[in-house]
Design a protein around this motif. Structure first.
Motif, mmCIF file in Angstrom:
data_model
loop_
_atom_site.group_PDB
_atom_site.id
_atom_site.type_symbol
_atom_site.label_atom_id
_atom_site.label_comp_id
_atom_site.label_asym_id
_atom_site.label_seq_id
_atom_site.Cartn_x
_atom_site.Cartn_y
_atom_site.Cartn_z
ATOM 1 N N TYR A 1 0.852 -1.195 0.000
ATOM 2 C CA TYR A 1 0.000 0.000 0.000
ATOM 3 C C TYR A 1 0.881 1.235 0.000
ATOM 4 N N GLU B 1 0.488 5.064 -0.084
ATOM 5 C CA GLU B 1 -0.484 6.165 0.017
ATOM 6 C C GLU B 1 -0.129 7.332 -0.891
ATOM 7 N N VAL C 1 -3.408 1.628 -3.916
ATOM 8 C CA VAL C 1 -4.560 2.060 -3.120
ATOM 9 C C VAL C 1 -5.838 1.454 -3.687
ATOM 10 N N THR D 1 -8.112 -1.258 -1.526
ATOM 11 C CA THR D 1 -9.399 -0.775 -1.013
ATOM 12 C C THR D 1 -10.602 -1.264 -1.808
#
Length: 314
Positions: free
Chosen positions: A71, A73, A80, A84
């Motif tokens: 991941y 950010e 991402v 998600t």
């Protein structure tokens, strides 16, 4: 260059390190997935429309594909979206495997230097070397043990062949490491740009044909300022101007030519195009120095021209 796009289903998602998920992918149509060699990667077509490249990190004998995604950010958005959005039983589209980081077929010892998620292609290579009973060692840098993907599996299969360096700041003394190396080792490095550039600089006197790098992000540019140049398309004799602020790829698209290109950072090799004439200003992180000097192909997403015109096999 043509690519087959396959539909796959997510069989499982497992957390293998802090902020890192492993996705196991199986064919959606029951047909066997294409074979791959250690170091290969696939393009993954994400739900948000992005296309991202991920190394295959499983055994070459597996009937499924596995990728591991950290991941990020502040990355480009691919990780991402995967973390998600994608769930078990979801479907994804992928390309057939390509390999810009092949494991050399040699009896010489192989040394791996990995940083963080750069372990992914190397993990596949190590599994292949074990099956072939070949000699190897791994130097693995990560923020901490809990951030080190595949740590438990590696320590189980590798034992004292694995040296770990866990710290927020780099603690691997690359210069001292290279002082111990013999000139006939094959050395593979994958990880953050800082680690890669350090190894590249310190290893400048090491036999270059025995150094192998896999870049996950384009290194900081040290290129000269852009200048305008022309491209000639061999198949139609069309001549197009590439201005200072546009890439070859952008100009082609603006003129209704749509070559394959995925990463658009000079990393994946999907846009590699035969160069028939002219001198390229190679800015990719994929071609070797020998290949750049040979001047036979060009990555049209990032590279430019040193001559006034390039003739492309398009």
């Amino acid at each position: 260059m043509s690519q087959e796009i396959r539909r796959v289903q997510v069989l499982s998602i497992d957390e293998i390190a802090k902020q890192t998920l492993k996705y196991t992918l199986i064919p959606a149509d029951g047909r066997a997935l294409p074979a791959f060699e250690p170091g290969a990667h696939i393009d993954v077509y994400l739900p948000n429309g992005m296309v991202r490249q991920y190394s295959l990190c499983g055994k070459t004998t597996d009937r499924f594909y596995t990728i591991a995604v950290k991941y990020e950010e502040v990355g480009r958005g691919g990780s991402v979206n995967l973390h998600t959005t994608v769930r078990v039983d979801d479907f994804l589209a992928i390309s057939t495997p390509r390999n810009n980081f092949p494991l050399i077929n040699s009896k010489k010892k192989v040394v791996f230097i990995a940083g963080g998620i750069g372990i992914t292609p190397i993990f596949s290579m190590i599994q292949s070397l074990i099956m072939e009973n070949r000699d190897w060692e791994l130097h693995y840098c990560a923020r901490s043990q809990e951030h080190a993907a595949f740590y438990d599996q590696l320590t189980e299969i590798g034992g004292n062949k694995i040296k770990t360096y866990f710290s927020e700041e780099p603690i691997l003394d690359i210069a001292s490491l290279f002082e111990k190396f013999e000139d006939d080792l094959n050395i593979y490095c994958c990880g953050p740009s800082g680690l890669m550039k350090s190894v590249e600089g310190i290893a400048s006197n090491y036999p270059q044909q025995k150094l192998h790098f896999e870049w996950f992000a384009a290194p900081i540019s040290t290129n000269s300022p852009n200048i305008a140049f022309e491209i000639q398309l061999n198949k139609s004799n069309t001549v197009l101007l590439v201005p200072e602020n546009k890439s070859i790829l952008t100009v082609l698209r603006e003129n209704s030519y749509f070559p394959i290109s995925n990463c658009e950072q000079g990393l994946c090799g999907s846009c590699e195009t035969t160069l028939l004439d002219g001198q390229a200003d190679h800015r990719d992180s994929l071609l070797s120095e020998e290949e750049k000097k040979a001047n036979k192909t060009i990555m049209i997403c990032v590279s430019r021209a040193k001559s006034d015109r390039l003739v492309l096999d398009i």
